[in-house]
Design a protein around this motif. Structure first.
Motif, PDB file in Angstrom:
ATOM      1  N   MET A  83      28.599  22.013   9.012  1.00  0.00           N
ATOM      2  CA  MET A  83      27.720  22.759   8.096  1.00  0.00           C
ATOM      3  C   MET A  83      26.420  23.143   8.804  1.00  0.00           C
ATOM      4  SD  MET A  83      29.113  23.519   5.290  1.00  0.00           S
ATOM      5  CE  MET A  83      29.967  23.045   3.765  1.00  0.00           C
ATOM      6  N   HIS A  84      25.923  22.261   9.674  1.00  0.00           N
ATOM      7  CA  HIS A  84      24.710  22.561  10.447  1.00  0.00           C
ATOM      8  C   HIS A  84      24.938  23.798  11.330  1.00  0.00           C
ATOM      9  CE1 HIS A  84      21.076  21.372  12.894  1.00  0.00           C
ATOM     10  NE2 HIS A  84      21.756  22.043  13.826  1.00  0.00           N
ATOM     11  N   GLU A  85      26.073  23.823  12.020  1.00  0.00           N
ATOM     12  CA  GLU A  85      26.364  24.977  12.890  1.00  0.00           C
ATOM     13  C   GLU A  85      26.548  26.245  12.057  1.00  0.00           C
ATOM     14  OE1 GLU A  85      25.864  24.807  16.075  1.00  0.00           O
ATOM     15  OE2 GLU A  85      25.498  22.658  15.831  1.00  0.00           O
ATOM     16  N   ILE A  86      27.236  26.120  10.925  1.00  0.00           N
ATOM     17  CA  ILE A  86      27.421  27.264  10.031  1.00  0.00           C
ATOM     18  C   ILE A  86      26.065  27.769   9.531  1.00  0.00           C
ATOM     19  CG2 ILE A  86      28.275  27.900   7.728  1.00  0.00           C
ATOM     20  CD1 ILE A  86      30.741  26.094   8.341  1.00  0.00           C
ATOM     21  N   ALA A  87      25.157  26.837   9.270  1.00  0.00           N
ATOM     22  CA  ALA A  87      23.819  27.222   8.822  1.00  0.00           C
ATOM     23  C   ALA A  87      23.113  28.061   9.887  1.00  0.00           C
ATOM     24  CB  ALA A  87      23.000  25.981   8.478  1.00  0.00           C
ATOM     25  N   HIS A  88      23.270  27.696  11.167  1.00  0.00           N
ATOM     26  CA  HIS A  88      22.690  28.525  12.238  1.00  0.00           C
ATOM     27  C   HIS A  88      23.223  29.958  12.138  1.00  0.00           C
ATOM     28  CE1 HIS A  88      20.348  25.703  14.585  1.00  0.00           C
ATOM     29  NE2 HIS A  88      21.376  24.921  14.878  1.00  0.00           N
ATOM     30  N   VAL A  89      24.519  30.080  11.833  1.00  0.00           N
ATOM     31  CA  VAL A  89      25.131  31.409  11.724  1.00  0.00           C
ATOM     32  C   VAL A  89      24.556  32.162  10.531  1.00  0.00           C
ATOM     33  CG1 VAL A  89      27.299  32.666  11.347  1.00  0.00           C
ATOM     34  CG2 VAL A  89      27.282  30.613  12.808  1.00  0.00           C
TER      35      VAL A  89
ATOM     36  N   LYS B 196      20.377  25.733  23.704  1.00  0.00           N
ATOM     37  CA  LYS B 196      19.162  25.093  23.190  1.00  0.00           C
ATOM     38  C   LYS B 196      18.542  26.019  22.162  1.00  0.00           C
ATOM     39  CE  LYS B 196      17.438  23.985  27.470  1.00  0.00           C
ATOM     40  NZ  LYS B 196      16.595  23.356  28.465  1.00  0.00           N
ATOM     41  N   ARG B 197      17.963  25.413  21.138  1.00  0.00           N
ATOM     42  CA  ARG B 197      17.360  26.208  20.084  1.00  0.00           C
ATOM     43  C   ARG B 197      15.956  25.707  19.800  1.00  0.00           C
ATOM     44  NH1 ARG B 197      21.522  29.068  17.546  1.00  0.00           N
ATOM     45  NH2 ARG B 197      23.592  28.247  17.977  1.00  0.00           N
ATOM     46  N   LYS B 198      15.178  26.556  19.153  1.00  0.00           N
ATOM     47  CA  LYS B 198      13.834  26.153  18.757  1.00  0.00           C
ATOM     48  C   LYS B 198      13.926  25.028  17.730  1.00  0.00           C
ATOM     49  CE  LYS B 198      12.762  30.432  17.685  1.00  0.00           C
ATOM     50  NZ  LYS B 198      12.078  31.641  17.210  1.00  0.00           N
TER      51      LYS B 198
ATOM     52  N   ASN C 178      14.307  26.146  14.250  1.00  0.00           N
ATOM     53  CA  ASN C 178      15.673  26.563  13.887  1.00  0.00           C
ATOM     54  C   ASN C 178      16.541  25.351  13.582  1.00  0.00           C
ATOM     55  OD1 ASN C 178      16.249  29.549  15.969  1.00  0.00           O
ATOM     56  ND2 ASN C 178      14.883  29.178  14.262  1.00  0.00           N
ATOM     57  N   GLU C 179      16.348  24.265  14.347  1.00  0.00           N
ATOM     58  CA  GLU C 179      17.120  23.039  14.088  1.00  0.00           C
ATOM     59  C   GLU C 179      16.782  22.475  12.706  1.00  0.00           C
ATOM     60  OE1 GLU C 179      19.579  22.211  15.669  1.00  0.00           O
ATOM     61  OE2 GLU C 179      19.253  23.418  17.460  1.00  0.00           O
ATOM     62  N   ASP C 180      15.492  22.457  12.388  1.00  0.00           N
ATOM     63  CA  ASP C 180      15.072  21.970  11.067  1.00  0.00           C
ATOM     64  C   ASP C 180      15.712  22.805   9.960  1.00  0.00           C
ATOM     65  OD1 ASP C 180      13.445  20.143  12.330  1.00  0.00           O
ATOM     66  OD2 ASP C 180      11.599  21.283  12.017  1.00  0.00           O
TER      67      ASP C 180
END
Ligand SMILES: [Zn+2]
Length: 181
Positions: free
Chosen positions: A98-104, A121-123, A126-128
């Motif tokens: 779900m976390h990865e889907i949220a990035h999408v 790597k992400r900001k 963005n991770e939050d």
């Protein structure tokens, strides 16, 4: 500063709206469990374990399979390819995916790549954001309210949504929906 303090009320509201929208597109109601695989399939994602990625170097596969320090990674946006850590328990797999889907869904772009693992790597922001939206996708506020109105306890809610107990507690904290243990 906690995750909740780092995200604006407007953003958090938007996440609940995105979660509602994705569920309505799938005809999954707010109180029903939404398996991450279902949402991933709807988004056209293909899921891989590290050893299934043919263009990963053998050393990279070995590092990823031996490490607990990563959960999931998007290796291609179009087509959408997500690599997941196959050693994590089912509830963790759900939140990882779900976390990865949220990035999408939030259209986040990587800012570089880890030289050893090849993981983007992400900001931190963005991770939050992905962590927060991922939680909303797993357990929408309305779904949590439904469960508490039915007098479900924390472990039952976790089982119902396929989530970890820590995730239920987190959602309780950030939504101010009191969940009893
Ligand atoms: Zn992430």
């Amino acid at each position: 500063m906690s995750l909740i303090q780092r995200l604006s009320p407007e953003f958090r509201q938007r996440c609940e709206a995105i979660a509602t929208e994705q569920r309505s597109l799938l005809r999954v109601r707010s109180f029903e469990p939404l398996p991450a695989d279902t949402l991933a399939a709807k988004l056209g994602a293909t899921l891989f374990t590290p050893d299934q990625v043919t263009n990963f170097e053998p050393e990279q596969v070995a590092v990823l399979l031996a490490s607990d320090g990563w959960s999931g990674v998007i290796i291609s946006d179009r087509p959408l390819w997500i690599v997941y850590n196959p050693h994590h328990a089912p509830a963790r797999y759900e939140s990882n995916l779900m976390h990865e889907i949220a990035h999408v869904l939030l259209n986040h772009q990587p800012v570089g790549f880890d030289p050893v693992t090849g993981i983007p790597k992400r900001k931190q922001n963005n991770e939050d954001e992905a962590t927060y939206l991922g939680g909303c996708l797993q357990i929408p506020k309305r779904g949590l309210l439904w469960a508490t109105q039915r007098k479900m306890l924390l472990p039952q809610i976790a089982t119902h949504f396929g989530a970890s107990e820590a995730m239920v507690q987190f959602r309780s904290n950030v939504t101010n929906v009191l969940v009893k243990c």
